[in-house]
Scaffold this motif. Sequence first.
Motif, mmCIF file in Angstrom:
data_model
loop_
_atom_site.group_PDB
_atom_site.id
_atom_site.type_symbol
_atom_site.label_atom_id
_atom_site.label_comp_id
_atom_site.label_asym_id
_atom_site.label_seq_id
_atom_site.Cartn_x
_atom_site.Cartn_y
_atom_site.Cartn_z
ATOM 1 N N LEU A 136 21.187 -22.621 27.424
ATOM 2 C CA LEU A 136 21.150 -21.229 27.868
ATOM 3 C C LEU A 136 20.138 -21.048 29.004
ATOM 4 N N PRO A 137 20.291 -19.970 29.796
ATOM 5 C CA PRO A 137 19.435 -19.787 30.984
ATOM 6 C C PRO A 137 17.939 -19.850 30.700
ATOM 7 N N HIS A 138 17.496 -19.249 29.599
ATOM 8 C CA HIS A 138 16.045 -19.230 29.328
ATOM 9 C C HIS A 138 15.507 -20.598 28.938
ATOM 10 N N GLU A 139 16.417 -21.552 28.687
ATOM 11 C CA GLU A 139 15.992 -22.903 28.325
ATOM 12 C C GLU A 139 15.945 -23.839 29.532
ATOM 13 N N VAL A 140 16.327 -23.320 30.683
ATOM 14 C CA VAL A 140 16.339 -24.111 31.912
ATOM 15 C C VAL A 140 15.133 -23.716 32.739
ATOM 16 N N SER A 141 14.354 -24.692 33.157
ATOM 17 C CA SER A 141 13.124 -24.394 33.896
ATOM 18 C C SER A 141 13.411 -23.700 35.217
ATOM 19 N N ALA A 142 14.445 -24.173 35.912
ATOM 20 C CA ALA A 142 14.795 -23.558 37.199
ATOM 21 C C ALA A 142 15.799 -22.439 36.940
ATOM 22 N N GLY A 149 21.113 -19.748 35.848
ATOM 23 C CA GLY A 149 22.189 -19.842 34.881
ATOM 24 C C GLY A 149 21.982 -20.885 33.806
ATOM 25 N N GLY A 150 23.049 -21.077 33.005
ATOM 26 C CA GLY A 150 23.003 -22.061 31.941
ATOM 27 C C GLY A 150 23.694 -23.353 32.337
ATOM 28 N N LEU A 151 23.725 -24.296 31.401
ATOM 29 C CA LEU A 151 24.313 -25.599 31.674
ATOM 30 C C LEU A 151 25.209 -26.038 30.513
ATOM 31 N N LEU A 152 26.257 -26.788 30.857
ATOM 32 C CA LEU A 152 27.081 -27.480 29.876
ATOM 33 C C LEU A 152 26.927 -28.972 30.136
ATOM 34 N N LEU A 153 26.537 -29.705 29.118
ATOM 35 C CA LEU A 153 26.341 -31.148 29.247
ATOM 36 C C LEU A 153 27.602 -31.846 28.766
ATOM 37 N N LEU A 154 28.351 -32.406 29.685
ATOM 38 C CA LEU A 154 29.633 -33.027 29.357
ATOM 39 C C LEU A 154 29.480 -34.526 29.157
ATOM 40 N N GLY A 155 30.155 -35.048 28.152
ATOM 41 C CA GLY A 155 30.206 -36.491 27.961
ATOM 42 C C GLY A 155 28.924 -37.112 27.489
ATOM 43 N N ALA A 156 28.008 -36.333 26.915
ATOM 44 C CA ALA A 156 26.745 -36.895 26.443
ATOM 45 C C ALA A 156 26.967 -37.916 25.336
ATOM 46 N N ARG A 157 28.055 -37.730 24.559
ATOM 47 C CA ARG A 157 28.350 -38.668 23.474
ATOM 48 C C ARG A 157 29.704 -39.329 23.642
ATOM 49 N N SER A 158 30.708 -38.522 23.997
ATOM 50 C CA SER A 158 32.073 -39.048 24.016
ATOM 51 C C SER A 158 32.526 -39.560 25.374
ATOM 52 N N GLY A 159 31.749 -39.282 26.411
ATOM 53 C CA GLY A 159 32.141 -39.730 27.745
ATOM 54 C C GLY A 159 33.046 -38.727 28.446
ATOM 55 N N THR A 160 33.233 -38.915 29.745
ATOM 56 C CA THR A 160 34.119 -38.081 30.548
ATOM 57 C C THR A 160 35.103 -38.990 31.264
ATOM 58 N N ASP A 220 28.334 -17.158 35.367
ATOM 59 C CA ASP A 220 29.129 -15.975 35.048
ATOM 60 C C ASP A 220 28.609 -15.299 33.777
ATOM 61 N N ARG A 221 28.467 -13.980 33.828
ATOM 62 C CA ARG A 221 27.878 -13.223 32.721
ATOM 63 C C ARG A 221 28.682 -13.354 31.432
ATOM 64 N N VAL A 222 30.007 -13.267 31.537
ATOM 65 C CA VAL A 222 30.855 -13.362 30.348
ATOM 66 C C VAL A 222 30.775 -14.758 29.730
ATOM 67 N N LEU A 223 30.805 -15.768 30.571
ATOM 68 C CA LEU A 223 30.724 -17.135 30.062
ATOM 69 C C LEU A 223 29.379 -17.407 29.397
ATOM 70 N N LEU A 224 28.311 -16.868 29.970
ATOM 71 C CA LEU A 224 26.993 -17.037 29.365
ATOM 72 C C LEU A 224 26.933 -16.339 28.007
ATOM 73 N N HIS A 225 27.613 -15.196 27.896
ATOM 74 C CA HIS A 225 27.679 -14.486 26.620
ATOM 75 C C HIS A 225 28.406 -15.338 25.579
ATOM 76 N N ILE A 226 29.508 -15.957 25.985
ATOM 77 C CA ILE A 226 30.265 -16.820 25.068
ATOM 78 C C ILE A 226 29.410 -18.012 24.644
ATOM 79 N N MET A 227 28.686 -18.595 25.586
ATOM 80 C CA MET A 227 27.812 -19.724 25.264
ATOM 81 C C MET A 227 26.745 -19.310 24.254
#
Length: 276
Positions: free
Chosen positions: A120-126, A129-140, A152-159
Amino acid sequence: DGIRDRSPSRGLGDVYKRQAFGNAGKPVSRSHFSALIAGVERVLPHLKGTLEVAHAVLASWSVSFTPKHTLPLSKAHAILLAARMATLGFRRPAALLLLQYGRGLRPGEALSLRACDVILPHEVSAAGGGLLLLGARSGTKSKRPQVVRVTDRVLLHIMALFRSVTGPDQRLTGIRTLGGYNFIIARAKEALGLAHVPWTGHSARAGFVTDQYLSGTSREIIAGVTRHQSLRTLQMYLDATAVAAGQFQHEYQKLAPLVEWAKEVVMEEIGLGFTC
Protein backbone atom coordinates in the motif's frame (compact mmCIF):
# COMPACT_ATOMS: atom_id res chain seq x y z
CA ASP A 1 29.62 -44.41 -50.34
CA GLY A 2 30.87 -43.83 -46.80
CA ILE A 3 30.77 -40.06 -47.15
CA ARG A 4 28.94 -38.50 -44.19
CA ASP A 5 27.18 -35.15 -44.21
CA ARG A 6 28.91 -33.12 -41.51
CA SER A 7 26.85 -29.95 -41.99
CA PRO A 8 25.92 -28.22 -38.72
CA SER A 9 22.26 -27.98 -39.75
CA ARG A 10 21.95 -31.74 -40.14
CA GLY A 11 23.49 -32.35 -36.72
CA LEU A 12 21.15 -29.82 -35.17
CA GLY A 13 18.23 -31.44 -36.96
CA ASP A 14 19.07 -34.80 -35.41
CA VAL A 15 19.24 -33.24 -31.97
CA TYR A 16 15.98 -31.42 -32.58
CA LYS A 17 14.20 -34.63 -33.63
CA ARG A 18 15.25 -36.33 -30.44
CA GLN A 19 14.31 -33.29 -28.37
CA ALA A 20 11.01 -32.65 -30.15
CA PHE A 21 9.62 -36.16 -30.24
CA GLY A 22 11.43 -37.89 -27.41
CA ASN A 23 9.01 -36.51 -24.81
CA ALA A 24 6.06 -38.87 -25.22
CA GLY A 25 5.75 -37.82 -28.86
CA LYS A 26 4.82 -34.24 -27.97
CA PRO A 27 6.47 -31.54 -30.12
CA VAL A 28 8.26 -28.72 -28.34
CA SER A 29 7.35 -25.07 -28.61
CA ARG A 30 9.13 -22.35 -30.54
CA SER A 31 10.74 -21.15 -27.30
CA HIS A 32 12.26 -24.61 -26.74
CA PHE A 33 13.67 -24.64 -30.27
CA SER A 34 15.09 -21.16 -29.79
CA ALA A 35 16.68 -22.22 -26.49
CA LEU A 36 18.15 -25.28 -28.20
CA ILE A 37 19.85 -23.16 -30.88
CA ALA A 38 21.17 -20.75 -28.25
CA GLY A 39 22.50 -23.67 -26.21
CA VAL A 40 24.27 -25.23 -29.17
CA GLU A 41 25.92 -21.91 -30.08
CA ARG A 42 27.03 -21.39 -26.50
CA VAL A 43 28.50 -24.86 -26.03
CA LEU A 44 29.99 -24.89 -29.54
CA PRO A 45 30.89 -21.24 -30.19
CA HIS A 46 32.64 -22.08 -33.46
CA LEU A 47 29.19 -22.89 -34.92
CA LYS A 48 27.82 -19.43 -34.20
CA GLY A 49 26.84 -17.79 -37.47
CA THR A 50 26.82 -21.08 -39.38
CA LEU A 51 23.37 -22.41 -38.45
CA GLU A 52 21.56 -20.61 -41.26
CA VAL A 53 18.95 -23.33 -41.75
CA ALA A 54 18.06 -23.47 -38.06
CA HIS A 55 17.72 -19.69 -37.83
CA ALA A 56 15.65 -19.63 -41.03
CA VAL A 57 13.29 -22.20 -39.53
CA LEU A 58 13.04 -20.12 -36.37
CA ALA A 59 12.32 -16.95 -38.34
CA SER A 60 9.63 -18.59 -40.47
CA TRP A 61 8.11 -20.03 -37.30
CA SER A 62 7.74 -16.48 -35.97
CA VAL A 63 6.07 -15.26 -39.14
CA SER A 64 3.65 -18.14 -39.46
CA PHE A 65 2.62 -18.16 -35.80
CA THR A 66 -0.78 -16.54 -35.26
CA PRO A 67 -1.67 -15.87 -31.63
CA LYS A 68 -5.21 -16.59 -30.51
CA HIS A 69 -6.72 -14.28 -27.92
CA THR A 70 -10.11 -14.13 -26.31
CA LEU A 71 -12.54 -11.25 -26.68
CA PRO A 72 -11.14 -8.10 -25.02
CA LEU A 73 -13.04 -6.90 -21.97
CA SER A 74 -13.39 -3.11 -22.09
CA LYS A 75 -13.47 -1.06 -18.89
CA ALA A 76 -17.27 -0.70 -18.95
CA HIS A 77 -17.77 -4.40 -19.52
CA ALA A 78 -15.16 -5.33 -16.89
CA ILE A 79 -17.21 -3.31 -14.39
CA LEU A 80 -20.41 -4.99 -15.61
CA LEU A 81 -18.97 -8.50 -15.37
CA ALA A 82 -17.44 -7.78 -11.96
CA ALA A 83 -20.76 -6.43 -10.67
CA ARG A 84 -22.56 -9.58 -11.76
CA MET A 85 -19.85 -11.79 -10.25
CA ALA A 86 -20.23 -9.89 -6.97
CA THR A 87 -24.02 -10.22 -6.88
CA LEU A 88 -23.58 -13.97 -7.36
CA GLY A 89 -21.40 -14.04 -4.25
CA PHE A 90 -18.01 -14.08 -5.97
CA ARG A 91 -16.82 -10.79 -4.47
CA ARG A 92 -13.12 -11.53 -4.25
CA PRO A 93 -12.87 -12.76 -7.87
CA ALA A 94 -14.86 -9.69 -8.91
CA ALA A 95 -12.38 -7.39 -7.19
CA LEU A 96 -9.47 -9.32 -8.69
CA LEU A 97 -10.95 -8.94 -12.18
CA LEU A 98 -11.02 -5.15 -11.76
CA LEU A 99 -7.45 -5.16 -10.45
CA GLN A 100 -6.36 -7.37 -13.34
CA TYR A 101 -7.99 -5.07 -15.90
CA GLY A 102 -6.70 -1.91 -14.23
CA ARG A 103 -3.04 -2.91 -14.65
CA GLY A 104 -3.26 -5.33 -17.58
CA LEU A 105 -2.16 -8.35 -15.55
CA ARG A 106 -1.92 -11.83 -16.98
CA PRO A 107 -4.48 -14.11 -15.30
CA GLY A 108 -1.77 -16.31 -13.81
CA GLU A 109 -0.08 -13.25 -12.30
CA ALA A 110 -3.35 -12.04 -10.76
CA LEU A 111 -4.32 -15.45 -9.36
CA SER A 112 -0.87 -15.93 -7.81
CA LEU A 113 -0.98 -12.68 -5.82
CA ARG A 114 -0.86 -13.02 -2.03
CA ALA A 115 -1.57 -10.32 0.54
CA CYS A 116 2.17 -9.92 1.16
CA ASP A 117 2.58 -9.09 -2.55
CA VAL A 118 0.27 -6.09 -2.18
CA ILE A 119 2.13 -2.99 -0.99
CA LEU A 120 0.00 0.00 0.00
CA PRO A 121 1.10 3.63 -0.58
CA HIS A 122 1.95 4.35 3.07
CA GLU A 123 4.29 1.35 3.07
CA VAL A 124 6.36 2.70 0.18
CA SER A 125 9.13 5.11 1.10
CA ALA A 126 8.86 7.06 -2.15
CA ALA A 127 5.49 8.68 -2.79
CA GLY A 128 3.56 7.71 -5.90
CA GLY A 129 1.10 4.92 -5.17
CA GLY A 130 1.14 1.27 -4.22
CA LEU A 131 2.91 -1.74 -5.67
CA LEU A 132 2.05 -5.26 -6.81
CA LEU A 133 4.91 -7.74 -6.57
CA LEU A 134 4.49 -10.26 -9.37
CA GLY A 135 6.18 -13.64 -9.52
CA ALA A 136 7.83 -13.43 -6.10
CA ARG A 137 7.09 -17.13 -5.61
CA SER A 138 5.49 -18.59 -8.72
CA GLY A 139 7.39 -16.69 -11.40
CA THR A 140 6.16 -14.66 -14.37
CA LYS A 141 6.20 -15.18 -18.11
CA SER A 142 9.53 -13.36 -18.23
CA LYS A 143 10.90 -15.87 -15.67
CA ARG A 144 11.76 -13.16 -13.15
CA PRO A 145 9.92 -11.17 -10.45
CA GLN A 146 8.40 -7.90 -11.61
CA VAL A 147 6.92 -4.85 -9.88
CA VAL A 148 3.76 -3.07 -11.04
CA ARG A 149 3.02 0.44 -9.78
CA VAL A 150 -0.60 1.35 -8.95
CA THR A 151 -1.85 4.93 -8.61
CA ASP A 152 -5.55 4.65 -9.51
CA ARG A 153 -7.77 5.48 -6.52
CA VAL A 154 -10.25 2.65 -7.09
CA LEU A 155 -7.51 0.07 -7.54
CA LEU A 156 -5.77 1.24 -4.38
CA HIS A 157 -9.08 0.87 -2.53
CA ILE A 158 -9.41 -2.71 -3.80
CA MET A 159 -5.83 -3.45 -2.74
CA ALA A 160 -6.56 -2.10 0.75
CA LEU A 161 -9.69 -4.26 0.97
CA PHE A 162 -7.73 -7.37 0.07
CA ARG A 163 -5.05 -6.56 2.62
CA SER A 164 -7.61 -5.97 5.39
CA VAL A 165 -9.28 -9.38 5.08
CA THR A 166 -6.45 -11.65 3.89
CA GLY A 167 -3.67 -13.27 5.86
CA PRO A 168 -0.17 -12.22 4.76
CA ASP A 169 0.65 -15.59 3.22
CA GLN A 170 -2.80 -16.22 1.72
CA ARG A 171 -3.79 -15.71 -1.90
CA LEU A 172 -6.18 -12.85 -2.64
CA THR A 173 -8.80 -15.36 -3.76
CA GLY A 174 -9.34 -19.05 -3.22
CA ILE A 175 -8.98 -19.67 -6.96
CA ARG A 176 -5.79 -21.50 -7.86
CA THR A 177 -6.29 -22.29 -11.54
CA LEU A 178 -7.28 -20.48 -14.70
CA GLY A 179 -10.02 -23.08 -15.13
CA GLY A 180 -11.57 -22.09 -11.81
CA TYR A 181 -11.39 -18.40 -12.77
CA ASN A 182 -13.01 -19.12 -16.13
CA PHE A 183 -15.77 -21.08 -14.39
CA ILE A 184 -16.77 -18.07 -12.29
CA ILE A 185 -16.60 -15.78 -15.32
CA ALA A 186 -18.81 -18.25 -17.18
CA ARG A 187 -21.35 -18.18 -14.33
CA ALA A 188 -21.50 -14.38 -14.52
CA LYS A 189 -21.82 -14.43 -18.32
CA GLU A 190 -24.69 -16.89 -18.09
CA ALA A 191 -26.45 -14.70 -15.52
CA LEU A 192 -26.13 -11.77 -17.94
CA GLY A 193 -27.48 -13.84 -20.84
CA LEU A 194 -24.05 -13.75 -22.52
CA ALA A 195 -22.92 -17.36 -22.21
CA HIS A 196 -21.91 -17.36 -25.89
CA VAL A 197 -19.60 -14.33 -25.57
CA PRO A 198 -15.99 -15.62 -25.32
CA TRP A 199 -14.83 -13.65 -22.30
CA THR A 200 -12.25 -15.59 -20.27
CA GLY A 201 -9.59 -14.94 -17.68
CA HIS A 202 -7.39 -13.47 -20.44
CA SER A 203 -9.99 -10.92 -21.55
CA ALA A 204 -9.25 -8.30 -18.88
CA ARG A 205 -5.61 -7.97 -20.00
CA ALA A 206 -6.65 -7.91 -23.67
CA GLY A 207 -9.23 -5.24 -22.87
CA PHE A 208 -6.74 -3.05 -21.03
CA VAL A 209 -4.33 -3.16 -23.97
CA THR A 210 -7.10 -2.45 -26.50
CA ASP A 211 -8.65 0.42 -24.49
CA GLN A 212 -5.28 2.07 -23.97
CA TYR A 213 -4.44 1.84 -27.65
CA LEU A 214 -7.82 3.22 -28.75
CA SER A 215 -7.44 6.13 -26.33
CA GLY A 216 -4.24 7.18 -28.09
CA THR A 217 -1.63 5.74 -25.75
CA SER A 218 1.53 4.84 -27.63
CA ARG A 219 2.51 1.21 -28.07
CA GLU A 220 5.78 1.90 -26.25
CA ILE A 221 3.95 3.10 -23.12
CA ILE A 222 1.46 0.22 -23.26
CA ALA A 223 4.27 -2.32 -23.59
CA GLY A 224 5.98 -0.75 -20.58
CA VAL A 225 2.85 -1.26 -18.46
CA THR A 226 1.91 -4.72 -19.70
CA ARG A 227 5.53 -5.91 -19.88
CA HIS A 228 5.28 -7.20 -23.45
CA GLN A 229 8.76 -8.18 -24.53
CA SER A 230 8.55 -6.53 -27.96
CA LEU A 231 6.39 -4.04 -29.85
CA ARG A 232 5.91 -6.63 -32.59
CA THR A 233 4.35 -9.04 -30.11
CA LEU A 234 2.13 -6.25 -28.79
CA GLN A 235 0.96 -5.35 -32.30
CA MET A 236 0.09 -8.99 -33.03
CA TYR A 237 -1.88 -8.98 -29.77
CA LEU A 238 -3.76 -5.82 -30.80
CA ASP A 239 -4.54 -7.19 -34.26
CA ALA A 240 -5.94 -10.44 -32.87
CA THR A 241 -8.10 -8.77 -30.23
CA ALA A 242 -9.42 -6.20 -32.74
CA VAL A 243 -10.67 -8.98 -34.99
CA ALA A 244 -12.36 -10.71 -32.06
CA ALA A 245 -13.97 -7.48 -30.84
CA GLY A 246 -15.35 -6.68 -34.27
CA GLN A 247 -17.32 -9.90 -34.27
CA PHE A 248 -19.28 -8.94 -31.15
CA GLN A 249 -20.12 -5.27 -31.67
CA HIS A 250 -23.84 -6.04 -31.72
CA GLU A 251 -23.56 -7.66 -28.29
CA TYR A 252 -21.87 -4.56 -26.89
CA GLN A 253 -24.80 -2.39 -27.96
CA LYS A 254 -27.21 -4.56 -25.97
CA LEU A 255 -25.12 -4.14 -22.82
CA ALA A 256 -25.17 -0.33 -22.74
CA PRO A 257 -28.19 0.03 -20.38
CA LEU A 258 -26.64 -2.41 -17.87
CA VAL A 259 -23.32 -0.61 -17.65
CA GLU A 260 -24.74 2.33 -15.71
CA TRP A 261 -26.30 -0.06 -13.19
CA ALA A 262 -22.97 -1.80 -12.79
CA LYS A 263 -21.13 1.44 -12.08
CA GLU A 264 -23.53 2.21 -9.24
CA VAL A 265 -23.35 -1.14 -7.47
CA VAL A 266 -19.95 -2.65 -8.16
CA MET A 267 -17.93 -1.03 -5.36
CA GLU A 268 -20.77 -1.41 -2.86
CA GLU A 269 -21.17 -5.10 -3.69
CA ILE A 270 -17.44 -5.73 -3.49
CA GLY A 271 -17.08 -3.80 -0.23
CA LEU A 272 -20.00 -5.49 1.54
CA GLY A 273 -19.36 -9.03 2.69
CA PHE A 274 -15.88 -8.96 1.18
CA THR A 275 -14.77 -11.80 3.44
CA CYS A 276 -16.95 -14.22 1.44
